[in-house]
Enzyme design. Structure first.
Site, PDB file in Angstrom:
ATOM      1  CB  CYS A 189     -17.727  20.609 -34.844  1.00 26.42           C
ATOM      2  SG  CYS A 189     -18.979  20.847 -33.574  1.00 26.42           S
ATOM      3  CE  LYS A 209     -22.858  -0.279 -37.157  1.00 27.06           C
ATOM      4  NZ  LYS A 209     -21.700  -0.399 -36.324  1.00 27.06           N
ATOM      5  CD  GLU A 237     -24.169   3.170 -35.420  1.00 25.85           C
ATOM      6  OE1 GLU A 237     -23.486   4.203 -35.430  1.00 25.85           O
ATOM      7  OE2 GLU A 237     -23.730   2.056 -35.755  1.00 25.85           O
ATOM      8  CD  GLU A 243     -21.250  -3.457 -34.584  1.00 28.80           C
ATOM      9  OE1 GLU A 243     -21.043  -2.715 -35.560  1.00 28.80           O
ATOM     10  OE2 GLU A 243     -21.325  -3.014 -33.409  1.00 28.80           O
ATOM     11  CE  LYS A 263     -16.276   6.156 -38.558  1.00 29.00           C
ATOM     12  NZ  LYS A 263     -16.989   4.886 -38.543  1.00 29.00           N
ATOM     13  CD1 TRP A 288     -23.410  15.292 -34.142  1.00 20.88           C
ATOM     14  CD2 TRP A 288     -23.025  15.959 -32.031  1.00 20.88           C
ATOM     15  NE1 TRP A 288     -24.093  14.452 -33.302  1.00 20.88           N
ATOM     16  CE2 TRP A 288     -23.884  14.841 -31.999  1.00 20.88           C
ATOM     17  CE3 TRP A 288     -22.647  16.548 -30.821  1.00 20.88           C
ATOM     18  CZ2 TRP A 288     -24.368  14.295 -30.796  1.00 20.88           C
ATOM     19  CZ3 TRP A 288     -23.127  16.012 -29.627  1.00 20.88           C
ATOM     20  CH2 TRP A 288     -23.973  14.892 -29.631  1.00 20.88           C
ATOM     21  NE  ARG A 302     -14.057  16.062 -36.660  1.00 20.97           N
ATOM     22  CZ  ARG A 302     -13.290  15.364 -35.808  1.00 20.97           C
ATOM     23  NH1 ARG A 302     -12.677  14.292 -36.236  1.00 20.97           N
ATOM     24  NH2 ARG A 302     -13.153  15.748 -34.562  1.00 20.97           N
ATOM     25  CG  ASN A 337     -14.551  19.415 -32.201  1.00 15.38           C
ATOM     26  OD1 ASN A 337     -15.599  19.075 -31.678  1.00 15.38           O
ATOM     27  ND2 ASN A 337     -13.572  18.563 -32.486  1.00 15.38           N
ATOM     28  N   GLY A 338     -15.836  21.184 -29.337  1.00 13.92           N
ATOM     29  CA  GLY A 338     -15.640  20.887 -27.921  1.00 13.92           C
ATOM     30  C   GLY A 338     -16.764  21.491 -27.100  1.00 13.92           C
ATOM     31  CG  HIS A 387     -34.048 -15.878 -18.144  1.00 13.81           C
ATOM     32  ND1 HIS A 387     -34.430 -16.832 -17.232  1.00 13.81           N
ATOM     33  CD2 HIS A 387     -33.089 -16.452 -18.917  1.00 13.81           C
ATOM     34  CE1 HIS A 387     -33.716 -17.930 -17.418  1.00 13.81           C
ATOM     35  NE2 HIS A 387     -32.897 -17.733 -18.430  1.00 13.81           N
TER      36      HIS A 387
HETATM   37  C1  AGP Z   1     -20.523   2.765 -34.529  1.00 15.02           C
HETATM   38  O1  AGP Z   1     -21.102   2.506 -35.738  1.00 15.02           O
HETATM   39  C2  AGP Z   1     -20.637   4.127 -34.069  1.00 15.02           C
HETATM   40  N1  AGP Z   1     -20.150   5.039 -34.994  1.00 15.02           N
HETATM   41  C3  AGP Z   1     -20.110   4.368 -32.670  1.00 15.02           C
HETATM   42  O2  AGP Z   1     -20.780   3.520 -31.794  1.00 15.02           O
HETATM   43  C4  AGP Z   1     -18.601   4.160 -32.510  1.00 15.02           C
HETATM   44  O3  AGP Z   1     -18.285   2.828 -32.574  1.00 15.02           O
HETATM   45  C5  AGP Z   1     -18.169   4.718 -31.144  1.00 15.02           C
HETATM   46  O4  AGP Z   1     -18.461   6.091 -31.125  1.00 15.02           O
HETATM   47  C6  AGP Z   1     -16.691   4.467 -30.870  1.00 15.02           C
HETATM   48  O5  AGP Z   1     -15.924   5.110 -31.821  1.00 15.02           O
HETATM   49  P1  AGP Z   1     -14.360   4.815 -31.893  1.00 15.02           P
HETATM   50  O6  AGP Z   1     -14.167   3.379 -32.227  1.00 15.02           O
HETATM   51  O7  AGP Z   1     -13.873   5.729 -32.979  1.00 15.02           O
HETATM   52  O8  AGP Z   1     -13.774   5.175 -30.558  1.00 15.02           O
END
Ligand code: AGP
Length: 614
Positions: free
Chosen positions: A2, A491, A494, A487, A609, A74, A27, A103-104, A510
């Site tokens: 959060c 993307k 996500e 990657e 994030k 979150w 966040r 947050n936690g 395979h």
């Molecule tokens: C990637 O687009 C995501 N936001 C997520 O997979 C991110 O890369 C992952 O949480 C790692 O974050 P960091 O690089 O801040 O540790």
């Protein structure tokens, strides 16, 4: 994970808190709230939904006062609704003596809830956080201040927290505490700030102090004090944050993700700035805290990371094995930290993290250090926990990344890993000529990135129209491009919520090739290289089964373009730097597909994030 903001000072707290929440909304964004000490009592406004929903509630029912705390959520425990939104009040029979934002995760919340219920406290939410509020209220009942009450309550908690607390009984005071989740305080003239991330404080002051685990802070308008649960009174190190004011503005772009994609020519340049040594045909890093002799002794490299950072580390594996001939392992940090992976004293451990706060990556760092290993970090956020706890490392210098879907951090990570491979290679067998060629190759990238960004829009749109209606998409790449395919798939998943998988191209036969049909587009990451002929055969295998082929390839490569439904060209550059270009059409593709599907690109559902819980 959060976002928390606290304020005490000369100004009205509400606008400062809401503006701070807006900057931390990446966040977590399923509900938001504020609590403000107002005319001798604590006033709470909280709503499910975005910060703007909270703002509307505050427009209808303002909360006056110059001391308050706020939160954007979150969800970990309890669905996103008004009741579970933070702040949570603590006190018997709703006395509302204390307001808390957190947050936690409190792991022993169920036990504490039962104990507090038996002690006459009434719970209004399904959150783990509410136990903290009642615990502090109970301690406050015993007289003396909020600062002491919080310090007495904390040892009863098991789990992680970054939290902020206020009470009408201690007007003007904001108490913050950290164990596992980040908190930073901002030092102003006649005012003090508290936040999960310095981004929320940057508009007000550049003077910050990062709280360490086990520390509790009392903020007043004109003073503050920090105490550590074992070490007692603490004099913190004061840091300066030097962000350009527009670093977190949209800058005319529709979304932060698009802005950050377009920043990559500059951010790759910044990641390499001052690190290229042409005279020695190598790269140089000032913060590794290891001598060339120590680096030459290294016989194995282990990377630990999560998500996009894990994909970047995988590109690093291919590059370091190719340029330095060192064995590399890439570990999911969440697995590595609990697996008993044998690490000998010739193993160099790196963690990679954009935010520098990802709980699993931090756990991997601490586990490796606990085993006595020098553990380095490749990280973007200066002042983050990982940056402060690593024994050395490399900063990305790509500025704050706000879009939840990481883009510029990925290319900055790959750029830095390319330099690291050159550095380790030149300490071993990489020749002067090959080292210089590699340096010149990466120097050509910022301009080539500009070309990709300038040219690819029409083809990207066409590809996005093909992918937008799909239920599933396959991303395929060989060698250095396999991690790029992973990657690209991430993307798309996500931000457009379409199922997508990345595979080594040759692995298709395979099993995954069974998925190929007219509805399942295949995205090939296939710039020219030593394995190109093999990749062309794999493309033919999909074409033979009527699969839709979207291919990222080297401009002018007719052999690939002629067998693709849509061709996404990138400039012709040496193989080792192709990943830095090939990923950009995939970033833009995911962006355009999400746009076509009306998705919330900067705040995709269920994500945040920086993942500060396990
Ligand atoms: C990637 O687009 C995501 N936001 C997520 O997979 C991110 O890369 C992952 O949480 C790692 O974050 P960091 O690089 O801040 O540790």
């Amino acid at each position: 994970m959060c976002g928390i903001v606290g304020y005490t000072g000369v100004h009205e707290a509400s606008p400062v808190l809401v503006a701070g929440l807006r900057r931390l909304e990446y966040r977590g964004y399923d509900s938001a709230g504020v609590a403000i000490v107002s005319e001798g009592r604590v006033v709470v406004r909280k709503r499910a939904g975005r910060v703007r929903t909270l703002e509307e509630a505050l427009d209808q029912e303002p909360a006056a006062g110059s001391c308050g705390i706020s939160h954007t959520r979150w969800a970990t425990h309890g669905p996103a609704n008004d009741r579970n939104a933070h702040p949570h009040m603590g006190g018997r029979a709703g006395a509302g003596a204390v307001a808390v934002v957190h947050n936690g995760v409190i792991e022993n919340h169920a036990t504490l809830r039962a104990e507090l219920t038996a002690d006459g406290f009434t719970f209004l939410s399904q959150t783990d956080t509410e136990v903290i509020a009642h615990l502090i209220a109970r301690e406050l009942g015993d007289g003396d201040g909020l600062f002491q009450a919080v310090q007495r309550a904390l040892p009863q908690l098991e789990g992680t927290y970054g939290l902020a607390v206020i009470s009408a009984r201690c007007p003007g005071q904001v108490i913050g505490a950290r164990l596992g989740s980040p908190l930073v305080i901002g030092l102003g003239e006649g005012e003090h700030f508290l936040a999960s991330d310095a981004l929320a404080i940057a508009p007000h002051t550049a003077k910050v102090a990062y709280l360490q685990d086990g520390e509790v802070v009392r903020l007043g308008p004109d003073d503050f004090e920090i105490r550590h649960r074992e070490r007692g009174s603490i004099t913190p190190r004061i840091d300066r944050i030097d962000w350009k004011p527009d670093a977190v503005e949209l800058g005319g772009h529709a979304h932060y993700m698009l802005k950050e994609i377009h920043e990559q020519p500059e951010t790759v340049h910044d990641a390499c700035r001052g690190r290229l040594r042409h005279a020695e045909a190598t790269a140089h890093f000032g913060g590794l805290n290891m001598t060339p002799r120590q680096l030459r002794r290294v016989r194995r490299v282990v990377f630990a990371a999560c998500g996009t950072s894990w994909h970047a580390a995988l590109v690093g594996e291919y590059l370091i094995e190719r340029l330095a001939h060192l064995p590399v392992e890439v570990e999911y940090a969440s697995e590595f930290r609990y697996r008993n992976a044998p690490l000998d004293d010739r193993t160099l451990v790196f963690v990679l993290s954009q935010s520098g706060e990802t709980a699993d990556t931090l756990g991997a760092l601490r586990e490796s250090k606990r085993q006595g290993h020098p553990t380095l970090a490749i990280v973007n956020t200066v002042g983050s926990t990982i940056a402060r706890e690593a024994t050395g490392g490399i900063f990305l210098h790509c500025g704050p990344e706000v879009g939840v879907a990481s883009t510029k951090a990925f290319t900055a990570q790959v750029a830095v890993l390319t330099l690291l491979a050159i550095h380790l290679g030149r300490l071993r067998h990489l020749s002067f000529t090959d080292g210089l060629a590699a340096i010149e190759a990466i120097e050509s990238i910022p301009r080539a990135l500009g070309d990709v960004l300038a040219k690819s829009e029409p083809a990207i749109r066409a590809a996005a129209e093909r992918i937008a209606p799909a239920k599933s998409v396959l991303y395929l790449g060989r060698d250095l491009h396999f991690p790029v395919a992973l990657e690209g798939a991430l993307k798309l998943k996500e931000i457009s919520y379409i199922h997508a998988e990345g595979y080594p191209t040759a692995e298709m036969k395979h099993g995954p090739i069974a998925l190929v049909d007219r509805e399942t587009p295949c995205v090939f990451v296939a710039p020219r290289g030593v394995l190109h002929a093999k990749t062309l055969s794999n493309v033919e295998e999909v074409r033979a089964r009527h699969g839709t082929i979207i291919a990222v390839g080297t401009e002018g490569d007719e052999s690939l373009e002629s067998i693709s439904d849509i061709f996404l060209p990138i400039p012709d550059v040496p193989e080792i730097v192709q990943p830095l270009l090939a990923v950009v059409p995939l970033q833009l593709l995911a962006y355009q597909v999400a746009l076509l599907r009306g998705c919330d690109i900067d705040k995709p559902r269920n994500l945040a994030k920086s993942v500060t819980v396990e």
